[in-house]
Design a protein around this motif. Structure first.
Motif, PDB file in Angstrom:
ATOM      1  N   GLN A  95       0.860  -1.176   0.000  1.00  0.00           N
ATOM      2  CA  GLN A  95       0.000   0.000   0.000  1.00  0.00           C
ATOM      3  C   GLN A  95       0.899   1.229   0.000  1.00  0.00           C
ATOM      4  O   GLN A  95       1.739   1.371   0.892  1.00  0.00           O
ATOM      5  CB  GLN A  95      -0.902   0.025   1.231  1.00  0.00           C
ATOM      6  CG  GLN A  95      -1.873  -1.118   1.297  1.00  0.00           C
ATOM      7  CD  GLN A  95      -2.662  -1.120   2.588  1.00  0.00           C
ATOM      8  OE1 GLN A  95      -2.287  -0.505   3.560  1.00  0.00           O
ATOM      9  NE2 GLN A  95      -3.765  -1.836   2.577  1.00  0.00           N
ATOM     10  N   VAL A  96       0.716   2.107  -0.995  1.00  0.00           N
ATOM     11  CA  VAL A  96       1.583   3.273  -1.135  1.00  0.00           C
ATOM     12  C   VAL A  96       0.745   4.494  -1.487  1.00  0.00           C
ATOM     13  O   VAL A  96      -0.180   4.405  -2.295  1.00  0.00           O
ATOM     14  CB  VAL A  96       2.638   3.034  -2.253  1.00  0.00           C
ATOM     15  CG1 VAL A  96       3.511   4.245  -2.443  1.00  0.00           C
ATOM     16  CG2 VAL A  96       3.478   1.825  -1.945  1.00  0.00           C
ATOM     17  N   ASP A  97       1.092   5.637  -0.880  1.00  0.00           N
ATOM     18  CA  ASP A  97       0.490   6.914  -1.247  1.00  0.00           C
ATOM     19  C   ASP A  97       1.328   7.473  -2.404  1.00  0.00           C
ATOM     20  O   ASP A  97       2.397   8.047  -2.204  1.00  0.00           O
ATOM     21  CB  ASP A  97       0.507   7.867  -0.053  1.00  0.00           C
ATOM     22  CG  ASP A  97      -0.226   9.164  -0.329  1.00  0.00           C
ATOM     23  OD1 ASP A  97      -0.528   9.450  -1.502  1.00  0.00           O
ATOM     24  OD2 ASP A  97      -0.509   9.886   0.650  1.00  0.00           O
ATOM     25  N   VAL A  98       0.845   7.272  -3.615  1.00  0.00           N
ATOM     26  CA  VAL A  98       1.594   7.595  -4.832  1.00  0.00           C
ATOM     27  C   VAL A  98       1.919   9.084  -4.916  1.00  0.00           C
ATOM     28  O   VAL A  98       3.017   9.462  -5.340  1.00  0.00           O
ATOM     29  CB  VAL A  98       0.812   7.131  -6.082  1.00  0.00           C
ATOM     30  CG1 VAL A  98       1.557   7.494  -7.347  1.00  0.00           C
ATOM     31  CG2 VAL A  98       0.576   5.631  -6.027  1.00  0.00           C
ATOM     32  N   GLU A  99       0.996   9.935  -4.506  1.00  0.00           N
ATOM     33  CA  GLU A  99       1.229  11.381  -4.572  1.00  0.00           C
ATOM     34  C   GLU A  99       2.404  11.796  -3.677  1.00  0.00           C
ATOM     35  O   GLU A  99       3.239  12.602  -4.091  1.00  0.00           O
ATOM     36  CB  GLU A  99      -0.037  12.143  -4.171  1.00  0.00           C
ATOM     37  CG  GLU A  99      -1.198  11.930  -5.117  1.00  0.00           C
ATOM     38  CD  GLU A  99      -0.865  12.312  -6.556  1.00  0.00           C
ATOM     39  OE1 GLU A  99      -0.220  13.373  -6.766  1.00  0.00           O
ATOM     40  OE2 GLU A  99      -1.227  11.546  -7.470  1.00  0.00           O
ATOM     41  N   LYS A 100       2.468  11.238  -2.482  1.00  0.00           N
ATOM     42  CA  LYS A 100       3.575  11.548  -1.574  1.00  0.00           C
ATOM     43  C   LYS A 100       4.897  11.051  -2.142  1.00  0.00           C
ATOM     44  O   LYS A 100       5.917  11.723  -2.036  1.00  0.00           O
ATOM     45  CB  LYS A 100       3.351  10.923  -0.200  1.00  0.00           C
ATOM     46  CG  LYS A 100       2.418  11.679   0.695  1.00  0.00           C
ATOM     47  CD  LYS A 100       2.426  11.049   2.083  1.00  0.00           C
ATOM     48  CE  LYS A 100       1.558  11.782   3.058  1.00  0.00           C
ATOM     49  NZ  LYS A 100       1.610  11.170   4.400  1.00  0.00           N
ATOM     50  N   VAL A 101       4.877   9.872  -2.748  1.00  0.00           N
ATOM     51  CA  VAL A 101       6.109   9.315  -3.331  1.00  0.00           C
ATOM     52  C   VAL A 101       6.614  10.224  -4.442  1.00  0.00           C
ATOM     53  O   VAL A 101       7.803  10.567  -4.485  1.00  0.00           O
ATOM     54  CB  VAL A 101       5.867   7.883  -3.867  1.00  0.00           C
ATOM     55  CG1 VAL A 101       7.055   7.411  -4.678  1.00  0.00           C
ATOM     56  CG2 VAL A 101       5.573   6.933  -2.728  1.00  0.00           C
ATOM     57  N   LYS A 102       5.732  10.626  -5.329  1.00  0.00           N
ATOM     58  CA  LYS A 102       6.136  11.518  -6.427  1.00  0.00           C
ATOM     59  C   LYS A 102       6.662  12.842  -5.902  1.00  0.00           C
ATOM     60  O   LYS A 102       7.634  13.392  -6.424  1.00  0.00           O
ATOM     61  CB  LYS A 102       4.963  11.743  -7.373  1.00  0.00           C
ATOM     62  CG  LYS A 102       4.623  10.524  -8.196  1.00  0.00           C
ATOM     63  CD  LYS A 102       3.474  10.781  -9.132  1.00  0.00           C
ATOM     64  CE  LYS A 102       3.134   9.546  -9.947  1.00  0.00           C
ATOM     65  NZ  LYS A 102       2.002   9.772 -10.858  1.00  0.00           N
ATOM     66  N   GLU A 103       6.047  13.354  -4.840  1.00  0.00           N
ATOM     67  CA  GLU A 103       6.487  14.611  -4.235  1.00  0.00           C
ATOM     68  C   GLU A 103       7.897  14.487  -3.683  1.00  0.00           C
ATOM     69  O   GLU A 103       8.754  15.342  -3.928  1.00  0.00           O
ATOM     70  CB  GLU A 103       5.521  15.005  -3.122  1.00  0.00           C
ATOM     71  CG  GLU A 103       5.870  16.279  -2.396  1.00  0.00           C
ATOM     72  CD  GLU A 103       4.926  16.574  -1.249  1.00  0.00           C
ATOM     73  OE1 GLU A 103       5.369  17.270  -0.316  1.00  0.00           O
ATOM     74  OE2 GLU A 103       3.779  16.100  -1.270  1.00  0.00           O
ATOM     75  N   TRP A 104       8.170  13.401  -2.941  1.00  0.00           N
ATOM     76  CA  TRP A 104       9.498  13.218  -2.356  1.00  0.00           C
ATOM     77  C   TRP A 104      10.552  12.940  -3.422  1.00  0.00           C
ATOM     78  O   TRP A 104      11.691  13.389  -3.302  1.00  0.00           O
ATOM     79  CB  TRP A 104       9.482  12.119  -1.305  1.00  0.00           C
ATOM     80  CG  TRP A 104       8.989  12.627   0.016  1.00  0.00           C
ATOM     81  CD1 TRP A 104       7.772  12.400   0.580  1.00  0.00           C
ATOM     82  CD2 TRP A 104       9.693  13.474   0.913  1.00  0.00           C
ATOM     83  NE1 TRP A 104       7.683  13.052   1.776  1.00  0.00           N
ATOM     84  CE2 TRP A 104       8.851  13.719   2.017  1.00  0.00           C
ATOM     85  CE3 TRP A 104      10.958  14.056   0.910  1.00  0.00           C
ATOM     86  CZ2 TRP A 104       9.228  14.520   3.088  1.00  0.00           C
ATOM     87  CZ3 TRP A 104      11.333  14.847   1.981  1.00  0.00           C
ATOM     88  CH2 TRP A 104      10.470  15.077   3.050  1.00  0.00           C
TER      89      TRP A 104
END
Length: 76
Positions: free
Chosen positions: A47-56
């Motif tokens: 389970q991953v928060d894709v928006e947060k990953v792209k932001e980081w």
């Protein structure tokens, strides 16, 4: 430098990992800057928060090899 890596949780012989953003020199189970998701290797649940990953990633965070292989399944 900031890294995206796994933080071990769970109990003995039944690990569950959190995908977190941490300083590169901090301990594996140290304080995380941000929590991006979870990974259960036994059930292969991710389970991953894709928006947060792209932001980081846009801020320059470097994923570890294992996290990079997990993120390839989720982030296109």
């Amino acid at each position: 430098m900031v890294k995206i890596r796994l933080k071990k949780m769970g109990r003995k012989k039944l690990p569950v990992y959190k995908i977190v953003v941490m300083e590169a020199m901090s301990k594996r189970d140290g304080k995380a800057v941000d929590i991006l998701g979870t990974y259960n290797p036994k059930s292969k649940e991710l389970q991953v928060d894709v928006e947060k990953v792209k932001e980081w990633l846009s801020k320059g965070a470097q994923p570890t090899e294992r996290v990079a292989s997990l993120l390839k399944k989720v982030v296109q």
